[in-house]
Motif scaffolding. Sequence first.
Motif, mmCIF file in Angstrom:
data_model
loop_
_atom_site.group_PDB
_atom_site.id
_atom_site.type_symbol
_atom_site.label_atom_id
_atom_site.label_comp_id
_atom_site.label_asym_id
_atom_site.label_seq_id
_atom_site.Cartn_x
_atom_site.Cartn_y
_atom_site.Cartn_z
ATOM 1 N N THR A 154 -3.009 -82.781 112.599
ATOM 2 C CA THR A 154 -2.377 -83.026 113.894
ATOM 3 C C THR A 154 -3.259 -82.476 115.003
ATOM 4 O O THR A 154 -4.403 -82.053 114.766
ATOM 5 C CB THR A 154 -0.962 -82.416 113.920
ATOM 6 N N SER A 155 -2.750 -82.485 116.219
ATOM 7 C CA SER A 155 -3.535 -82.097 117.384
ATOM 8 C C SER A 155 -2.632 -81.514 118.451
ATOM 9 O O SER A 155 -1.464 -81.881 118.561
ATOM 10 C CB SER A 155 -4.259 -83.334 117.942
ATOM 11 N N ALA A 156 -3.202 -80.632 119.264
ATOM 12 C CA ALA A 156 -2.472 -80.114 120.425
ATOM 13 C C ALA A 156 -2.710 -80.965 121.659
ATOM 14 O O ALA A 156 -2.039 -80.791 122.672
ATOM 15 C CB ALA A 156 -2.898 -78.676 120.700
ATOM 16 N N ARG A 157 -3.651 -81.911 121.576
ATOM 17 C CA ARG A 157 -4.013 -82.699 122.743
ATOM 18 C C ARG A 157 -3.049 -83.867 122.961
ATOM 19 O O ARG A 157 -2.506 -84.414 122.005
ATOM 20 C CB ARG A 157 -5.421 -83.270 122.587
ATOM 21 N N SER B 16 12.944 -68.458 103.096
ATOM 22 C CA SER B 16 13.799 -69.103 102.100
ATOM 23 C C SER B 16 14.210 -70.503 102.528
ATOM 24 O O SER B 16 14.710 -71.281 101.714
ATOM 25 C CB SER B 16 15.041 -68.257 101.843
ATOM 26 N N ASP B 17 14.020 -70.844 103.800
ATOM 27 C CA ASP B 17 14.378 -72.162 104.312
ATOM 28 C C ASP B 17 13.178 -72.773 105.021
ATOM 29 O O ASP B 17 12.481 -72.097 105.782
ATOM 30 C CB ASP B 17 15.543 -72.064 105.300
ATOM 31 N N LEU B 18 12.972 -74.069 104.792
ATOM 32 C CA LEU B 18 11.888 -74.796 105.426
ATOM 33 C C LEU B 18 12.425 -76.026 106.144
ATOM 34 O O LEU B 18 13.262 -76.749 105.597
ATOM 35 C CB LEU B 18 10.859 -75.259 104.388
ATOM 36 N N LEU B 19 11.934 -76.266 107.335
ATOM 37 C CA LEU B 19 12.178 -77.507 108.051
ATOM 38 C C LEU B 19 10.866 -78.274 108.059
ATOM 39 O O LEU B 19 9.855 -77.784 108.589
ATOM 40 C CB LEU B 19 12.651 -77.227 109.478
ATOM 41 N N LEU B 20 10.865 -79.471 107.474
ATOM 42 C CA LEU B 20 9.655 -80.267 107.304
ATOM 43 C C LEU B 20 9.744 -81.514 108.176
ATOM 44 O O LEU B 20 10.760 -82.210 108.173
ATOM 45 C CB LEU B 20 9.489 -80.657 105.835
ATOM 46 N N LEU B 21 8.669 -81.802 108.893
ATOM 47 C CA LEU B 21 8.664 -82.872 109.883
ATOM 48 C C LEU B 21 7.672 -83.952 109.484
ATOM 49 O O LEU B 21 6.475 -83.687 109.370
ATOM 50 C CB LEU B 21 8.287 -82.301 111.248
ATOM 51 N N PRO B 22 8.136 -85.192 109.290
ATOM 52 C CA PRO B 22 7.247 -86.275 108.886
ATOM 53 C C PRO B 22 6.378 -86.801 110.030
ATOM 54 O O PRO B 22 6.633 -86.535 111.213
ATOM 55 C CB PRO B 22 8.211 -87.379 108.406
ATOM 56 N N GLY B 23 5.378 -87.595 109.656
ATOM 57 C CA GLY B 23 4.533 -88.261 110.623
ATOM 58 C C GLY B 23 5.064 -89.639 110.987
ATOM 59 O O GLY B 23 6.151 -90.057 110.558
ATOM 60 N N LEU B 24 4.290 -90.350 111.778
ATOM 61 C CA LEU B 24 4.614 -91.714 112.194
ATOM 62 C C LEU B 24 4.868 -92.607 110.977
ATOM 63 O O LEU B 24 4.081 -92.592 110.029
ATOM 64 C CB LEU B 24 3.451 -92.266 113.022
ATOM 65 N N LEU C 69 3.437 -82.695 109.924
ATOM 66 C CA LEU C 69 2.196 -83.420 109.698
ATOM 67 C C LEU C 69 2.061 -84.525 110.735
ATOM 68 O O LEU C 69 2.989 -85.305 110.954
ATOM 69 C CB LEU C 69 2.171 -84.012 108.285
ATOM 70 N N SER C 70 0.903 -84.594 111.390
ATOM 71 C CA SER C 70 0.587 -85.632 112.373
ATOM 72 C C SER C 70 1.645 -85.639 113.482
ATOM 73 O O SER C 70 1.786 -84.649 114.194
ATOM 74 C CB SER C 70 0.459 -86.986 111.673
ATOM 75 N N MET C 71 2.424 -86.707 113.648
ATOM 76 C CA MET C 71 3.488 -86.707 114.649
ATOM 77 C C MET C 71 4.424 -85.524 114.444
ATOM 78 O O MET C 71 4.924 -84.928 115.416
ATOM 79 C CB MET C 71 4.279 -88.009 114.595
ATOM 80 N N SER D 130 -8.621 -85.694 100.164
ATOM 81 C CA SER D 130 -7.545 -86.082 101.076
ATOM 82 C C SER D 130 -8.117 -86.577 102.390
ATOM 83 O O SER D 130 -9.166 -86.109 102.848
ATOM 84 C CB SER D 130 -6.624 -84.899 101.386
ATOM 85 N N ALA D 131 -7.362 -87.475 103.026
ATOM 86 C CA ALA D 131 -7.644 -87.887 104.392
ATOM 87 C C ALA D 131 -6.498 -87.408 105.283
ATOM 88 O O ALA D 131 -6.316 -86.203 105.440
ATOM 89 C CB ALA D 131 -7.855 -89.402 104.468
ATOM 90 N N HIS D 132 -5.680 -88.334 105.802
ATOM 91 C CA HIS D 132 -4.661 -87.962 106.786
ATOM 92 C C HIS D 132 -3.330 -87.551 106.162
ATOM 93 O O HIS D 132 -2.476 -87.005 106.864
ATOM 94 C CB HIS D 132 -4.436 -89.145 107.740
ATOM 95 N N LEU D 133 -3.139 -87.782 104.859
ATOM 96 C CA LEU D 133 -1.843 -87.502 104.226
ATOM 97 C C LEU D 133 -2.005 -86.577 103.013
ATOM 98 O O LEU D 133 -1.640 -86.927 101.889
ATOM 99 C CB LEU D 133 -1.172 -88.818 103.792
ATOM 100 N N PRO D 134 -2.522 -85.368 103.199
ATOM 101 C CA PRO D 134 -2.769 -84.491 102.046
ATOM 102 C C PRO D 134 -1.516 -84.099 101.276
ATOM 103 O O PRO D 134 -1.614 -83.783 100.088
ATOM 104 C CB PRO D 134 -3.440 -83.259 102.673
#
Length: 228
Positions: A86-89, A3-11, A60-62, A206-210
Amino acid sequence: MASDLLLLPGLICDERLWRDVIAGLDARSIVADLTQDDSIAAMAQRALVAAPARFGLAGLSMGGYVALEIMRQAPERVTHLALFDTSARPDDEARKETRRKGIEMVRQGRFIGVSRGLLASLIAPQHLGTPMAEDVQAMSERVGQAAYMRQQTAIMNRVDSRPTLRDIKVPTLVGIGESDKLTPLELAEELAAGIAGAELVQFADSAHLPTMENPSAVIEAMRGWLGR
């Protein structure tokens, strides 16, 4: 369903990155402020302070780097995890040097938000010259040069998240734009392979910002994910 979402933006992204997705989901959503800190760990700590006790988490991304840090700092609070483009590296030395050059350009007064050249890397060719592309440029200008420097510093000093992927035990969605060249498919496949039961989805058009380029496809994938 969460019921709750925390959304994280990119750079150099803000709430606009998630606006269209939020509109299509039946969930209370908080978009974290990732502009104030110069380390991924501090970004995660700040986001956790603002978050509800339990939440679904998407980055997404960052924002994906921060999401993986949240999974280390407070895994008991996360019900679902989504990692987009995004990436784990960690950064290799060549990528770190590129980021250092970008920071130096800003210090010399050459910050213009998302340049035309960078925009072509962020979104698919068919979206160039559209109102959505203008939104990407405006978003970067709102975030501004000081936050850009803090974020680039945080990104290039991030830890390697690959060893801790196996510790993630919540329903996980890994998504990537089909045309993403900044974080190519192999990085998404690595994430999905490292997290038990993770689902991998590619977003057309889409590319990097779907979340901005094809929000309806992202919404569909997230609805299924939140129902798991």
